[in-house]
Design a protein around this motif. Structure first.
Motif, short mmCIF file in Angstrom:
data_model
loop_
_atom_site.label_atom_id
_atom_site.label_comp_id
_atom_site.label_asym_id
_atom_site.label_seq_id
_atom_site.Cartn_x
_atom_site.Cartn_y
_atom_site.Cartn_z
N TRP A 38 48.79 54.02 25.65
CA TRP A 38 48.17 52.81 26.18
C TRP A 38 47.08 53.16 27.20
O TRP A 38 45.98 52.61 27.17
CB TRP A 38 49.23 51.92 26.81
CG TRP A 38 48.66 50.69 27.42
CD1 TRP A 38 48.43 49.49 26.82
CD2 TRP A 38 48.24 50.53 28.78
NE1 TRP A 38 47.89 48.60 27.71
CE2 TRP A 38 47.76 49.22 28.93
CE3 TRP A 38 48.22 51.38 29.88
CZ2 TRP A 38 47.28 48.74 30.13
CZ3 TRP A 38 47.73 50.90 31.07
CH2 TRP A 38 47.26 49.59 31.19
N ALA A 39 47.40 54.10 28.12
CA ALA A 39 46.43 54.50 29.14
C ALA A 39 45.21 55.14 28.50
O ALA A 39 44.07 54.87 28.91
CB ALA A 39 47.09 55.46 30.14
N PHE A 40 45.41 55.98 27.50
CA PHE A 40 44.27 56.60 26.83
C PHE A 40 43.41 55.55 26.13
O PHE A 40 42.18 55.60 26.21
CB PHE A 40 44.74 57.65 25.82
CG PHE A 40 43.60 58.29 25.08
CD1 PHE A 40 42.81 59.25 25.71
CD2 PHE A 40 43.29 57.91 23.79
CE1 PHE A 40 41.73 59.81 25.04
CE2 PHE A 40 42.22 58.47 23.12
CZ PHE A 40 41.45 59.43 23.75
N ALA A 41 44.06 54.60 25.48
CA ALA A 41 43.31 53.55 24.78
C ALA A 41 42.50 52.72 25.78
O ALA A 41 41.33 52.41 25.53
CB ALA A 41 44.26 52.64 24.00
N ARG A 42 43.10 52.37 26.92
CA ARG A 42 42.36 51.62 27.94
C ARG A 42 41.20 52.44 28.50
O ARG A 42 40.11 51.92 28.72
CB ARG A 42 43.29 51.24 29.10
CG ARG A 42 44.25 50.14 28.85
CD ARG A 42 43.69 48.75 29.11
NE ARG A 42 43.02 48.53 30.35
CZ ARG A 42 43.55 47.99 31.44
NH1 ARG A 42 44.82 47.63 31.42
NH2 ARG A 42 42.84 47.81 32.52
N PHE A 43 41.46 53.70 28.75
CA PHE A 43 40.42 54.60 29.29
C PHE A 43 39.26 54.71 28.30
O PHE A 43 38.10 54.58 28.68
CB PHE A 43 41.03 55.97 29.57
CG PHE A 43 40.06 56.98 30.09
CD1 PHE A 43 39.66 56.95 31.42
CD2 PHE A 43 39.54 57.95 29.26
CE1 PHE A 43 38.76 57.88 31.90
CE2 PHE A 43 38.64 58.88 29.73
CZ PHE A 43 38.25 58.85 31.07
N ALA A 44 39.59 54.92 27.04
CA ALA A 44 38.55 55.06 26.01
C ALA A 44 37.77 53.76 25.82
O ALA A 44 36.54 53.78 25.72
CB ALA A 44 39.18 55.51 24.69
N LYS A 59 43.56 51.14 38.10
CA LYS A 59 44.46 50.23 37.39
C LYS A 59 45.15 50.95 36.24
O LYS A 59 46.35 50.75 36.00
CB LYS A 59 43.68 49.03 36.87
CG LYS A 59 43.17 48.12 37.96
CD LYS A 59 42.34 47.01 37.37
CE LYS A 59 41.67 46.20 38.46
NZ LYS A 59 40.76 45.20 37.94
N ILE A 60 44.41 51.78 35.52
CA ILE A 60 44.99 52.54 34.41
C ILE A 60 46.03 53.51 34.94
O ILE A 60 47.13 53.63 34.38
CB ILE A 60 43.88 53.26 33.61
CG1 ILE A 60 42.97 52.25 32.92
CG2 ILE A 60 44.49 54.22 32.60
CD1 ILE A 60 41.69 52.84 32.35
N ARG A 61 45.71 54.21 36.02
CA ARG A 61 46.66 55.16 36.62
C ARG A 61 47.93 54.46 37.09
O ARG A 61 49.03 54.98 36.92
CB ARG A 61 46.01 55.88 37.80
CG ARG A 61 45.05 56.96 37.37
CD ARG A 61 44.52 57.74 38.55
NE ARG A 61 45.62 58.46 39.18
CZ ARG A 61 45.81 58.53 40.49
NH1 ARG A 61 45.01 57.92 41.32
NH2 ARG A 61 46.81 59.21 40.99
#
Length: 134
Positions: A38-44, A59-61
């Motif tokens: 989920w974090a990778f998808a949000r970051f990307a 927020k992602i962290r």
């Protein structure tokens, strides 16, 4: 309803607990994997939209940290359950070491999440428009 004698024996209970431990640890691993994905998808997606990563990064962290804390709690639960039936002193020592490490990880992750949340709130309050005094 009666239970089979094999299930009530120590080896039967240990086998049952072994399955439960695998299930709990798999749930913890799945939670951590889901959080990382989920974090990778949000970051990307944030990067692809060419938005500023600075605001979204915290927020992602924070969200990833919550997944990690929850996943580590499941992993610790599996370790505790593993030593629930006739543990040896070696297993108790290993559990103590694992519990200490995971508890420290949880402590620092939780503290970092709280600090990041406070920082985000402070930034949010600092960016709110102020009304002029009459």
């Amino acid at each position: 309803m009666t239970l089979p004698i094999d299930l009530l024996s120590e080896s039967g209970v240990q086998e049952l607990i072994g399955w439960l431990v695998r299930l709990i640890e798999a749930a913890g691993a799945l939670i951590i994997f889901t959080g990382a994905l989920w974090a990778f998808a949000r970051f990307a997606s944030t990067g692809l939209r060419r938005q500023s990563l600075i605001g979204e990064f915290n927020k992602i962290r924070l969200s990833l940290g919550r997944f990690l804390v929850l996943g580590l709690e499941f992993q610790l639960a599996g370790d505790v359950l593993r030593t629930a039936v006739a543990p040896s002193f070696t297993e108790i020592g290993q559990l103590a070491a694992i519990a200490a490490i995971r508890t420290l990880l949880n402590f620092f992750l939780t503290r970092e999440i709280a600090e990041e949340r406070a920082e985000i709130e402070q930034d949010r309050k600092g960016s709110e428009p102020r009304l002029a005094a009459p």
